[in-house]
Design a protein around this motif. Structure first.
Motif, PDB file in Angstrom:
ATOM      1  N   ASP A  79       0.822  -1.203   0.000  1.00  0.00           N
ATOM      2  CA  ASP A  79       0.000   0.000   0.000  1.00  0.00           C
ATOM      3  C   ASP A  79       0.863   1.263   0.000  1.00  0.00           C
ATOM      4  O   ASP A  79       1.759   1.421   0.824  1.00  0.00           O
ATOM      5  CB  ASP A  79      -0.890  -0.026   1.242  1.00  0.00           C
ATOM      6  CG  ASP A  79      -1.972   1.030   1.225  1.00  0.00           C
ATOM      7  OD1 ASP A  79      -2.057   1.805   0.263  1.00  0.00           O
ATOM      8  OD2 ASP A  79      -2.747   1.066   2.201  1.00  0.00           O
ATOM      9  N   TRP A  80       0.559   2.176  -0.919  1.00  0.00           N
ATOM     10  CA  TRP A  80       1.258   3.452  -1.000  1.00  0.00           C
ATOM     11  C   TRP A  80       0.683   4.485  -0.034  1.00  0.00           C
ATOM     12  O   TRP A  80       1.297   5.513   0.216  1.00  0.00           O
ATOM     13  CB  TRP A  80       1.143   4.020  -2.429  1.00  0.00           C
ATOM     14  CG  TRP A  80       2.377   3.800  -3.228  1.00  0.00           C
ATOM     15  CD1 TRP A  80       2.597   2.799  -4.127  1.00  0.00           C
ATOM     16  CD2 TRP A  80       3.569   4.599  -3.222  1.00  0.00           C
ATOM     17  NE1 TRP A  80       3.843   2.924  -4.672  1.00  0.00           N
ATOM     18  CE2 TRP A  80       4.465   4.031  -4.137  1.00  0.00           C
ATOM     19  CE3 TRP A  80       3.969   5.738  -2.532  1.00  0.00           C
ATOM     20  CZ2 TRP A  80       5.730   4.549  -4.377  1.00  0.00           C
ATOM     21  CZ3 TRP A  80       5.235   6.255  -2.775  1.00  0.00           C
ATOM     22  CH2 TRP A  80       6.090   5.669  -3.684  1.00  0.00           C
ATOM     23  N   ARG A  81      -0.516   4.253   0.472  1.00  0.00           N
ATOM     24  CA  ARG A  81      -1.201   5.305   1.231  1.00  0.00           C
ATOM     25  C   ARG A  81      -0.395   5.894   2.387  1.00  0.00           C
ATOM     26  O   ARG A  81      -0.349   7.117   2.523  1.00  0.00           O
ATOM     27  CB  ARG A  81      -2.570   4.838   1.703  1.00  0.00           C
ATOM     28  CG  ARG A  81      -3.576   4.849   0.558  1.00  0.00           C
ATOM     29  CD  ARG A  81      -4.897   4.344   1.008  1.00  0.00           C
ATOM     30  NE  ARG A  81      -4.793   2.891   1.131  1.00  0.00           N
ATOM     31  CZ  ARG A  81      -5.800   2.064   1.203  1.00  0.00           C
ATOM     32  NH1 ARG A  81      -7.021   2.526   1.223  1.00  0.00           N
ATOM     33  NH2 ARG A  81      -5.618   0.780   1.292  1.00  0.00           N
ATOM     34  N   PRO A  82       0.270   5.091   3.224  1.00  0.00           N
ATOM     35  CA  PRO A  82       1.016   5.716   4.327  1.00  0.00           C
ATOM     36  C   PRO A  82       2.111   6.677   3.831  1.00  0.00           C
ATOM     37  O   PRO A  82       2.208   7.807   4.309  1.00  0.00           O
ATOM     38  CB  PRO A  82       1.611   4.524   5.076  1.00  0.00           C
ATOM     39  CG  PRO A  82       0.699   3.383   4.747  1.00  0.00           C
ATOM     40  CD  PRO A  82       0.268   3.634   3.328  1.00  0.00           C
ATOM     41  N   LEU A  83       2.906   6.242   2.869  1.00  0.00           N
ATOM     42  CA  LEU A  83       3.961   7.111   2.343  1.00  0.00           C
ATOM     43  C   LEU A  83       3.372   8.253   1.525  1.00  0.00           C
ATOM     44  O   LEU A  83       3.848   9.387   1.589  1.00  0.00           O
ATOM     45  CB  LEU A  83       4.961   6.311   1.511  1.00  0.00           C
ATOM     46  CG  LEU A  83       6.143   7.093   0.932  1.00  0.00           C
ATOM     47  CD1 LEU A  83       6.921   7.832   2.026  1.00  0.00           C
ATOM     48  CD2 LEU A  83       7.065   6.161   0.151  1.00  0.00           C
TER      49      LEU A  83
END
Length: 107
Positions: A79-83
């Motif tokens: 998942d890219w969401r945190p970064l």
């Protein structure tokens, strides 16, 4: 280029998961593409320095209205969401700062 309105950002992760493009609703600077292959090459370019301070950022490419961030060692489907949230905040903080996005040496 500072603007008092909050900058709008649309994130678009690559299918491979190793990079994500952040498309901006206005340019952050005037100039050419600036590619930073590592943290050292970003020295003197405030936005790139901010992005390399984030975890796992391996490479940064800036165009006036787009930022592409490459991350290291990802798992398929990671998942890219945190970064992406951190990248978006760094872009917004930079836009508010009024500092140049890239060093004059890069332009």
């Amino acid at each position: 280029m500072a603007d008092s309105a909050e900058i709008r950002i649309q994130a678009e992760p690559s299918p491979q998961g190793d990079s994500c493009r952040f498309m901006l609703d206005r340019p952050l600077y005037e100039g050419i593409v600036a590619s930073f292959l590592d943290k050292k090459s970003a020295e003197g370019s405030p936005l790139a320095e901010m992005l390399f301070a984030l975890p796992n950022v391996q490479r940064v490419v800036l165009t006036p209205s787009m930022v592409t961030v490459y991350r290291g060692c990802t798992q398929p489907g990671e998942d890219w969401r945190p970064l992406a949230k951190q990248v978006g905040q760094a872009i917004r903080d930079h836009a508010k700062s009024g500092k140049p996005a890239v060093s004059d040496k890069v332009k």
